[in-house]
Design a protein around this motif. Sequence first.
Motif, PDB file in Angstrom:
ATOM      1  N   SER A   1      44.179  47.415  44.358  1.00  0.00           N
ATOM      2  CA  SER A   1      43.022  47.034  45.175  1.00  0.00           C
ATOM      3  C   SER A   1      41.923  48.081  44.986  1.00  0.00           C
TER       4      SER A   1
ATOM      5  N   ASP B   1      37.607  49.090  46.099  1.00  0.00           N
ATOM      6  CA  ASP B   1      36.261  48.902  46.631  1.00  0.00           C
ATOM      7  C   ASP B   1      35.387  49.938  45.944  1.00  0.00           C
TER       8      ASP B   1
ATOM      9  N   ALA C   1      27.895  46.477  45.316  1.00  0.00           N
ATOM     10  CA  ALA C   1      29.299  46.838  45.558  1.00  0.00           C
ATOM     11  C   ALA C   1      30.204  45.835  44.859  1.00  0.00           C
TER      12      ALA C   1
ATOM     13  N   ARG D   1      34.350  44.403  44.985  1.00  0.00           N
ATOM     14  CA  ARG D   1      35.635  44.356  45.690  1.00  0.00           C
ATOM     15  C   ARG D   1      36.652  43.672  44.794  1.00  0.00           C
TER      16      ARG D   1
ATOM     17  N   ASP E   1      40.713  42.459  44.668  1.00  0.00           N
ATOM     18  CA  ASP E   1      42.042  42.267  45.247  1.00  0.00           C
ATOM     19  C   ASP E   1      42.947  41.780  44.130  1.00  0.00           C
TER      20      ASP E   1
END
Length: 363
Positions: free
Chosen positions: A252, A254, A261, A263, A265
């Motif tokens: 994971s 960030d 940004a 992200r 997963d």
Amino acid sequence: MVIQKKEVGVGLIGAGKIGSLRAHLAATSPVVNFFAISDIDAERARAVAQQNEAAFHTSDNREVIEHPQVDALIVSTPEGEHTEAICMALEIGKPVLVEKPIALTLPDADRIMESKAKGGAELYIGYTQRIRRKFLAIKEHIDAGRLGEVMTARMTIYNTRPTARQVYLRAPHANPFTDEITYMADMALWFFQPRKPVRVYAQAGSEVFHDHPDGMGDYGWAVVTFEDGAAACLGGNWALPEYWPATVATISMDIFGSEGAIRIDDGHKDVMMVGNERVPSPYAPDSSVEVAFLGSAMPGDWAVGDFVGPMRDETRLFLERVTTGKDVPLCDAETGRAVLELTLAMEESARRGGEVVELPFGG
């Protein structure tokens, strides 16, 4: 150093679990016209050579490294046994792809760097995860400036207890920093380029694997500060429950920039298989699950008679590099040495109970 040949001879040093995958990927490459295998276990060398129709096999690494038909080497020995084979190959001018990390100590890494300078050949480190499409995409957008200046990031990688047991069987002194979080350290240095880390603070614990010799058998967390004040939190553990559905790793991230940004997963929950028959782990032979997140094996997967995934792509990119000189996104020797220094500094900080360690670190 580029080998001016359309086809090359490749030697594999170490024919264990990962080495046998590299053997298949090298032997089936259309640019490989000669393939040789060495393993300390002569019978294993013979078996893997037979499976992959290798032209030569032996229990003596030197015989493969110095073989006149071998142009490039893949070193897949255990982490603590990399140095001799790498140095031998580099000093006679043969390029090398070695499994991560580059070594387990900075003196060994520096010896490798000296051999590289002496022979002039290239060395790449097998940080296979950076070859995956999603992480290449992140690097592309960062380099294009779409995030602005990368300011801070959180990067984690989690593995299962059966995976940890396999690691500790071959290397009792291994720990999440140098064997697992090292993937996140590589990507942090890659994404924050050209800035360099200047200090590390880390903590670790060992409740599940309570007999770990350094007391850091389960997990590790580190805050890395870069020269301009940017910071990244890197962490990982080998404490996911026995029957966690991900075969090997859950990642994971960030990543925060001044203008955007990202992200990620990477938990592999998008492809889930449930059956009446348990699914065996490709990494830990004593482990199987009733629910499986498909595609969670870090190197890739066997499918329709071939091996597909990032390790295949990485191996073939190495071969492209040595035959054509094409720029490839593999981890080079200098970065591999920097990643080792960073993870060893994490270990030291955790060993001292969270004391801040300055970089450069002497090891």
